[in-house]
Motif scaffolding. Structure first.
Motif, PDB file in Angstrom:
ATOM      1  N   ILE A 217       0.822  -1.200   0.000  1.00 36.11           N
ATOM      2  CA  ILE A 217       0.000   0.000   0.000  1.00 36.11           C
ATOM      3  C   ILE A 217       0.860   1.257   0.000  1.00 36.11           C
ATOM      4  O   ILE A 217       0.517   2.251  -0.659  1.00 36.11           O
ATOM      5  N   LEU A 271      -2.304  -5.704   0.885  1.00 35.08           N
ATOM      6  CA  LEU A 271      -2.028  -4.290   1.109  1.00 35.08           C
ATOM      7  C   LEU A 271      -0.846  -4.049   2.042  1.00 35.08           C
ATOM      8  O   LEU A 271      -0.058  -3.120   1.830  1.00 35.08           O
ATOM      9  N   LEU A 336      -5.122   6.493   2.401  1.00 35.59           N
ATOM     10  CA  LEU A 336      -6.105   5.459   2.075  1.00 35.59           C
ATOM     11  C   LEU A 336      -7.412   5.699   2.817  1.00 35.59           C
ATOM     12  O   LEU A 336      -8.496   5.673   2.219  1.00 35.59           O
TER      13      LEU A 336
END
Length: 344
Positions: A217, A271, A336
């Motif tokens: 991520i 992620l 995010l």
């Protein structure tokens, strides 16, 4: 030709985005840069080097070394030769090589002048200077290296390897397909010069990736920020496919299966994966992304594309965040969460 050293670079690129994506990338209107003046010029090392073919090599080497300093040394010893050869030996090898002559001839036929490229570079770097007033604008130098490197960055210079922007139908690219596959060489066209130069400048000079960014991520968000930065400094006429390096079909595939791509990351706990062997497949160049899509029809480097969409969504949801604040933010989880990214 002696083509040994490869400079670190990335190929990211092209085609029309849909209306929703177009709207999302327009975080605000382009800033006024009318008071910023740069007058960007590209030094034609490629022409000056070839012109020396009919002259004394030592004299040519002396002139070029004095004018191009660090670039000249890098070109001779890292791009087309190495330190086992003298500069005169490297130049003599080039001048005797018919491939160098043929390649230079084609480069000159495609790029008789670089006026339009200079104008586009000037515009892009005026936007960069608007957002980052202290950004150092490098000397731009065009060259031919026999496909060794595309956009090298060195001490006070940025190179533009014109032999890697001839157009995807160039006969040379078909001949080097074993070393440069077609999914890369199809992007070697003039319209990619500005996106590639600005991307490389952003990655190398402004926003280098941090060593601690090890999770998928964090790498997705970092790459997404680079592409969003390109959204802001390139003309709106530059399609998303050129920025990231996709075909039109790959762009459409990503939009069609965006929710499935995201679900794949979540279902496979990717992620926060830090094993590079596991995550590099979602970040690296290739004809497609293994494990996603049928009949190898998926787009490559899907982690980068998804990161781009997350960053775009984050900036849409947080209109008070400036470009500078976005690029300085190192907390991928914050971006995010703040993006509320849940594709349907």
């Amino acid at each position: 030709m002696i083509y040994n050293v490869k400079f670190g670079q990335s190929y990211l690129f092209f085609l029309l985005c849909g209306l929703l994506m177009f709207v999302s990338c327009k975080h605000d209107s382009k800033p006024d840069i009318s008071n910023i003046h740069l007058d960007v010029k590209i030094l034609r090392f490629d022409k000056e080097l070839y012109a020396g073919k009919s002259k004394d090599i030592n004299q040519t080497a002396s002139i070029l070394k004095k004018k191009y300093t660090n670039f000249y040394d890098d070109y001779i010893h890292r791009m087309v030769g190495n330190f086992e050869y003298t500069e005169q030996e490297v130049m003599e090898t080039l001048y005797k090589d018919q491939a160098y002559t043929d390649l230079t001839y084609e480069v000159d036929s495609v790029f008789k002048t670089l006026g339009s490229v200079e104008s586009e570079l000037d515009l892009a770097f005026r936007y960069i200077r608007h957002y980052y007033p202290k950004a150092k604008i490098p000397n731009f130098i065009s060259f031919v290296s026999g496909f060794a490197v595309q956009t090298p960055v060195g001490d006070n210079y940025m190179g533009i390897g014109l032999d890697m922007f001839l157009g995807d139908e160039s006969k040379f690219y078909k001949a080097i397909v074993q070393s440069v596959p077609a999914y890369l060489s199809r992007r070697f066209s003039p319209e990619y010069i500005i996106p590639r130069v600005t991307e490389t400048y952003a990655r190398e000079e402004l926003f280098p990736e941090l060593d601690e960014d090890r999770t998928l991520i964090s790498k997705m968000i970092h790459n997404g920020k680079i592409l969003y930065f390109m959204d802001r400094i390139l003309e709106e006429s530059v399609p998303d496919s050129v920025k990231i390096g996709y075909t039109g079909n790959q762009v459409e595939w990503c939009k069609t299966f965006e929710s499935d791509i995201w679900a794949f990351y979540l279902q496979n706990n990717l992620l926060f994966e830090t094993d590079y062997q596991k995550i590099q497949v979602y970040l690296s160049e290739g004809p497609f992304t293994p494990g996603l899509g049928e009949k190898n029809e998926s787009a490559p480097k899907l982690g980068i594309w998804t990161g781009w969409q997350i960053v775009r969504k984050y900036m849409t949801e947080n209109k008070d965040v400036t470009l500078q604040q976005l690029m300085a933010e190192q907390d991928a989880q914050k971006i995010l969460n703040g993006s509320k990214y849940k594709p349907k």
